[in-house]
Design a protein around this motif. Structure first.
Motif, PDB file in Angstrom:
ATOM      1  N   PRO A 144       0.688  -1.119   0.128  1.00  0.00           N
ATOM      2  CA  PRO A 144      -0.026   0.145   0.150  1.00  0.00           C
ATOM      3  C   PRO A 144       0.963   1.140  -0.052  1.00  0.00           C
ATOM      4  CG  PRO A 144      -0.938  -1.531   1.601  1.00  0.00           C
ATOM      5  CD  PRO A 144       0.511  -2.074   1.147  1.00  0.00           C
ATOM      6  N   GLY A 145       0.515   2.111  -0.861  1.00  0.00           N
ATOM      7  CA  GLY A 145       1.144   3.383  -1.002  1.00  0.00           C
ATOM      8  C   GLY A 145       2.587   3.453  -1.787  1.00  0.00           C
ATOM      9  N   ASP A 146       2.967   2.141  -2.364  1.00  0.00           N
ATOM     10  CA  ASP A 146       4.183   2.231  -3.092  1.00  0.00           C
ATOM     11  C   ASP A 146       3.955   1.707  -4.537  1.00  0.00           C
ATOM     12  OD1 ASP A 146       7.254   1.453  -2.038  1.00  0.00           O
ATOM     13  OD2 ASP A 146       6.743   0.795  -3.804  1.00  0.00           O
ATOM     14  N   ASN A 147       4.553   2.343  -5.401  1.00  0.00           N
ATOM     15  CA  ASN A 147       4.268   2.154  -6.950  1.00  0.00           C
ATOM     16  C   ASN A 147       5.398   1.525  -7.645  1.00  0.00           C
ATOM     17  OD1 ASN A 147       5.664   4.235  -7.576  1.00  0.00           O
ATOM     18  ND2 ASN A 147       3.962   5.255  -8.753  1.00  0.00           N
ATOM     19  N   LEU A 148       6.523   1.177  -7.045  1.00  0.00           N
ATOM     20  CA  LEU A 148       7.761   0.477  -7.625  1.00  0.00           C
ATOM     21  C   LEU A 148       7.511  -0.505  -8.570  1.00  0.00           C
ATOM     22  CD1 LEU A 148      10.662   0.395  -8.142  1.00  0.00           C
ATOM     23  CD2 LEU A 148      10.801  -1.223  -6.143  1.00  0.00           C
ATOM     24  N   PHE A 149       6.690  -1.505  -8.119  1.00  0.00           N
ATOM     25  CA  PHE A 149       6.289  -2.612  -9.230  1.00  0.00           C
ATOM     26  C   PHE A 149       5.271  -2.204 -10.241  1.00  0.00           C
ATOM     27  CE2 PHE A 149       8.996  -4.547  -6.199  1.00  0.00           C
ATOM     28  CZ  PHE A 149       9.273  -5.799  -6.844  1.00  0.00           C
ATOM     29  N   ILE A 150       4.643  -1.400  -9.982  1.00  0.00           N
ATOM     30  CA  ILE A 150       3.988  -0.661 -11.330  1.00  0.00           C
ATOM     31  C   ILE A 150       4.589  -0.116 -12.183  1.00  0.00           C
ATOM     32  CG2 ILE A 150       1.643   1.000 -11.964  1.00  0.00           C
ATOM     33  CD1 ILE A 150       0.775   0.897  -9.075  1.00  0.00           C
ATOM     34  N   HIS A 151       5.801   0.717 -11.966  1.00  0.00           N
ATOM     35  CA  HIS A 151       6.659   1.243 -13.054  1.00  0.00           C
ATOM     36  C   HIS A 151       7.495  -0.133 -13.555  1.00  0.00           C
ATOM     37  CE1 HIS A 151       6.732   5.568 -12.486  1.00  0.00           C
ATOM     38  NE2 HIS A 151       6.296   5.385 -11.165  1.00  0.00           N
ATOM     39  N   ARG A 152       7.721  -1.017 -12.766  1.00  0.00           N
ATOM     40  CA  ARG A 152       8.342  -2.064 -13.467  1.00  0.00           C
ATOM     41  C   ARG A 152       7.248  -3.085 -14.540  1.00  0.00           C
ATOM     42  NH1 ARG A 152      12.150  -4.994  -8.546  1.00  0.00           N
ATOM     43  NH2 ARG A 152      13.171  -3.179  -8.301  1.00  0.00           N
ATOM     44  N   ALA A 153       6.271  -3.111 -14.001  1.00  0.00           N
ATOM     45  CA  ALA A 153       5.124  -3.755 -14.858  1.00  0.00           C
ATOM     46  C   ALA A 153       5.078  -3.134 -16.238  1.00  0.00           C
ATOM     47  CB  ALA A 153       3.749  -3.770 -14.271  1.00  0.00           C
ATOM     48  N   ALA A 201      -0.484   6.831 -16.361  1.00  0.00           N
ATOM     49  CA  ALA A 201      -1.430   6.499 -17.341  1.00  0.00           C
ATOM     50  C   ALA A 201      -0.991   6.687 -18.654  1.00  0.00           C
ATOM     51  CB  ALA A 201      -2.723   7.403 -17.097  1.00  0.00           C
ATOM     52  N   ALA A 202      -0.184   7.803 -18.936  1.00  0.00           N
ATOM     53  CA  ALA A 202       0.294   8.491 -20.339  1.00  0.00           C
ATOM     54  C   ALA A 202       1.218   7.167 -20.751  1.00  0.00           C
ATOM     55  CB  ALA A 202       0.894   9.491 -20.160  1.00  0.00           C
ATOM     56  N   ILE A 203       2.186   6.539 -20.047  1.00  0.00           N
ATOM     57  CA  ILE A 203       3.076   5.777 -20.551  1.00  0.00           C
ATOM     58  C   ILE A 203       2.394   4.268 -20.847  1.00  0.00           C
ATOM     59  CG2 ILE A 203       4.844   4.175 -19.606  1.00  0.00           C
ATOM     60  CD1 ILE A 203       5.706   6.311 -18.042  1.00  0.00           C
ATOM     61  N   ALA A 204       1.391   3.950 -20.051  1.00  0.00           N
ATOM     62  CA  ALA A 204       0.494   2.701 -20.048  1.00  0.00           C
ATOM     63  C   ALA A 204      -0.232   2.849 -21.473  1.00  0.00           C
ATOM     64  CB  ALA A 204      -0.471   2.460 -19.005  1.00  0.00           C
ATOM     65  N   ARG A 205      -0.622   4.103 -21.748  1.00  0.00           N
ATOM     66  CA  ARG A 205      -1.425   4.131 -22.876  1.00  0.00           C
ATOM     67  C   ARG A 205      -0.218   4.051 -24.352  1.00  0.00           C
ATOM     68  NH1 ARG A 205      -6.013   8.757 -24.049  1.00  0.00           N
ATOM     69  NH2 ARG A 205      -6.785   8.017 -26.256  1.00  0.00           N
ATOM     70  N   GLN A 206       0.587   4.664 -23.950  1.00  0.00           N
ATOM     71  CA  GLN A 206       1.667   4.860 -25.296  1.00  0.00           C
ATOM     72  C   GLN A 206       1.926   3.456 -25.487  1.00  0.00           C
ATOM     73  OE1 GLN A 206       5.073   4.569 -25.413  1.00  0.00           O
ATOM     74  NE2 GLN A 206       5.161   4.891 -27.538  1.00  0.00           N
ATOM     75  N   ARG A 207       2.092   2.381 -24.510  1.00  0.00           N
ATOM     76  CA  ARG A 207       2.669   1.298 -24.745  1.00  0.00           C
ATOM     77  C   ARG A 207       1.553   0.147 -25.019  1.00  0.00           C
ATOM     78  NH1 ARG A 207       7.627   1.222 -20.352  1.00  0.00           N
ATOM     79  NH2 ARG A 207       8.494   2.940 -21.314  1.00  0.00           N
ATOM     80  N   GLY A 208       0.278   0.739 -25.379  1.00  0.00           N
ATOM     81  CA  GLY A 208      -0.870  -0.006 -25.898  1.00  0.00           C
ATOM     82  C   GLY A 208      -1.772  -0.856 -24.760  1.00  0.00           C
ATOM     83  N   ALA A 209      -1.520  -0.660 -23.428  1.00  0.00           N
ATOM     84  CA  ALA A 209      -2.400  -0.979 -22.451  1.00  0.00           C
ATOM     85  C   ALA A 209      -3.735  -0.562 -22.859  1.00  0.00           C
ATOM     86  CB  ALA A 209      -1.807  -0.562 -21.039  1.00  0.00           C
ATOM     87  N   ALA A 210      -4.636  -1.266 -22.550  1.00  0.00           N
ATOM     88  CA  ALA A 210      -6.108  -1.083 -22.517  1.00  0.00           C
ATOM     89  C   ALA A 210      -6.607  -0.530 -21.306  1.00  0.00           C
ATOM     90  CB  ALA A 210      -6.872  -2.482 -22.735  1.00  0.00           C
ATOM     91  N   GLY A 211      -5.953  -0.350 -20.468  1.00  0.00           N
ATOM     92  CA  GLY A 211      -6.391   0.167 -19.115  1.00  0.00           C
ATOM     93  C   GLY A 211      -5.652   0.150 -17.986  1.00  0.00           C
ATOM     94  N   ILE A 212      -5.810   0.560 -16.920  1.00  0.00           N
ATOM     95  CA  ILE A 212      -5.359   0.515 -15.538  1.00  0.00           C
ATOM     96  C   ILE A 212      -6.476   0.338 -14.494  1.00  0.00           C
ATOM     97  CG2 ILE A 212      -3.697   1.202 -13.750  1.00  0.00           C
ATOM     98  CD1 ILE A 212      -2.371   2.917 -15.982  1.00  0.00           C
ATOM     99  N   ILE A 213      -6.304  -0.625 -13.718  1.00  0.00           N
ATOM    100  CA  ILE A 213      -7.307  -0.776 -12.396  1.00  0.00           C
ATOM    101  C   ILE A 213      -6.474  -0.987 -11.167  1.00  0.00           C
ATOM    102  CG2 ILE A 213      -9.038  -2.279 -11.186  1.00  0.00           C
ATOM    103  CD1 ILE A 213      -9.642  -3.394 -14.187  1.00  0.00           C
ATOM    104  N   VAL A 214      -6.751   0.020 -10.408  1.00  0.00           N
ATOM    105  CA  VAL A 214      -5.865  -0.018  -9.064  1.00  0.00           C
ATOM    106  C   VAL A 214      -6.868  -0.191  -7.742  1.00  0.00           C
ATOM    107  CG1 VAL A 214      -4.301   1.366  -7.812  1.00  0.00           C
ATOM    108  CG2 VAL A 214      -4.315   1.624 -10.368  1.00  0.00           C
ATOM    109  N   ASP A 215      -6.341  -1.278  -7.122  1.00  0.00           N
ATOM    110  CA  ASP A 215      -7.409  -1.150  -5.726  1.00  0.00           C
ATOM    111  C   ASP A 215      -6.594  -0.212  -4.612  1.00  0.00           C
ATOM    112  OD1 ASP A 215      -8.624  -1.476  -3.465  1.00  0.00           O
ATOM    113  OD2 ASP A 215      -8.776  -3.785  -3.755  1.00  0.00           O
TER     114      ASP A 215
END
Length: 210
Positions: A61-70, A98-112
């Protein structure tokens, strides 16, 4: 732990994913015995419903290091599904991710968890779903894991699951049942269209539909 097992199985037919973009999550849920589905996650974007294949992330919780790696693993059509432990005190995703994910072709992001830059996200058509908004930024220390089963809003999502989300919520299911589920969903849509026609004509006398 950095990475789990890679997504397994043959790639799902893109036409099936495209078809699920036109299906309400409520109808999908009805045909999964009304059991699967995340709760308390809402859209932070101004676009159409989302469907794609889960790229899962577990993070503290509160840490996004592994989101960046994903983000380095994103393939076109992936939905980044993040178990942030439901934490609302720090944002895990904002405009840049969000901009990086979109540029790389992601369909979206869901965050609990929480997001920030909500005004920017809400004026974009890139799908982002989250639990809350908080201006406070994340730590980047870990721990975390990628491509492992995660829990979001009380729903388990496995790597490679089909994920569908709209204004009503988020649902996920195994790709092995996608074709059969889509057929069942189309059948319910037809029945509901007939019910609506009978209501408009003043002929409806059936039992509860919902």
């Amino acid at each position: 732990m950095e990475h789990g097992e890679p997504q397994a199985g043959a790639p799902i037919d893109p036409a099936i994913i495209a078809a699920f973009k036109t299906v309400a999550t409520a109808v999908i849920s009805d045909n999964l015995q009304r059991l699967p589905g995340a709760t308390n996650l809402r859209p932070f974007y101004a676009g159409s419903p989302m469907a794609g294949v889960a790229l899962t992330v577990n993070t503290a919780p509160g840490d996004n290091l592994f989101i960046h790696r994903a983000l380095d693993l994103v393939k076109p059509g992936d939905v980044i599904v993040v178990n942030g432990g439901g934490g609302e005190t720090r944002a895990l995703v904002g405009e840049i991710i969000a901009a990086i994910a979109r540029q790389r072709g992601a369909a979206g992001i869901i965050v609990d968890g929480a997001v920030r830059d909500s005004n920017v996200l809400m004026n974009s058509d890139f799908p982002v779903f989250a639990r809350a908004v908080n201006h406070r930024g994340p730590y980047k220390n870990g721990p975390g894991a990628i491509n492992v089963p995660v829990s979001i809003g009380g729903m388990i999502v496995a790597p490679g699951d089909v994920v569908v989300a709209d204004a009503d919520g988020v649902v996920a299911f195994a790709p092995a049942i996608a074709s059969e589920l889509l057929e069942a969903v189309r059948g319910q849509e037809q029945r509901e269209a007939e019910i609506m026609a009978s209501i408009r004509a003043g002929r409806y006398r059936g039992a509860y539909a919902e």
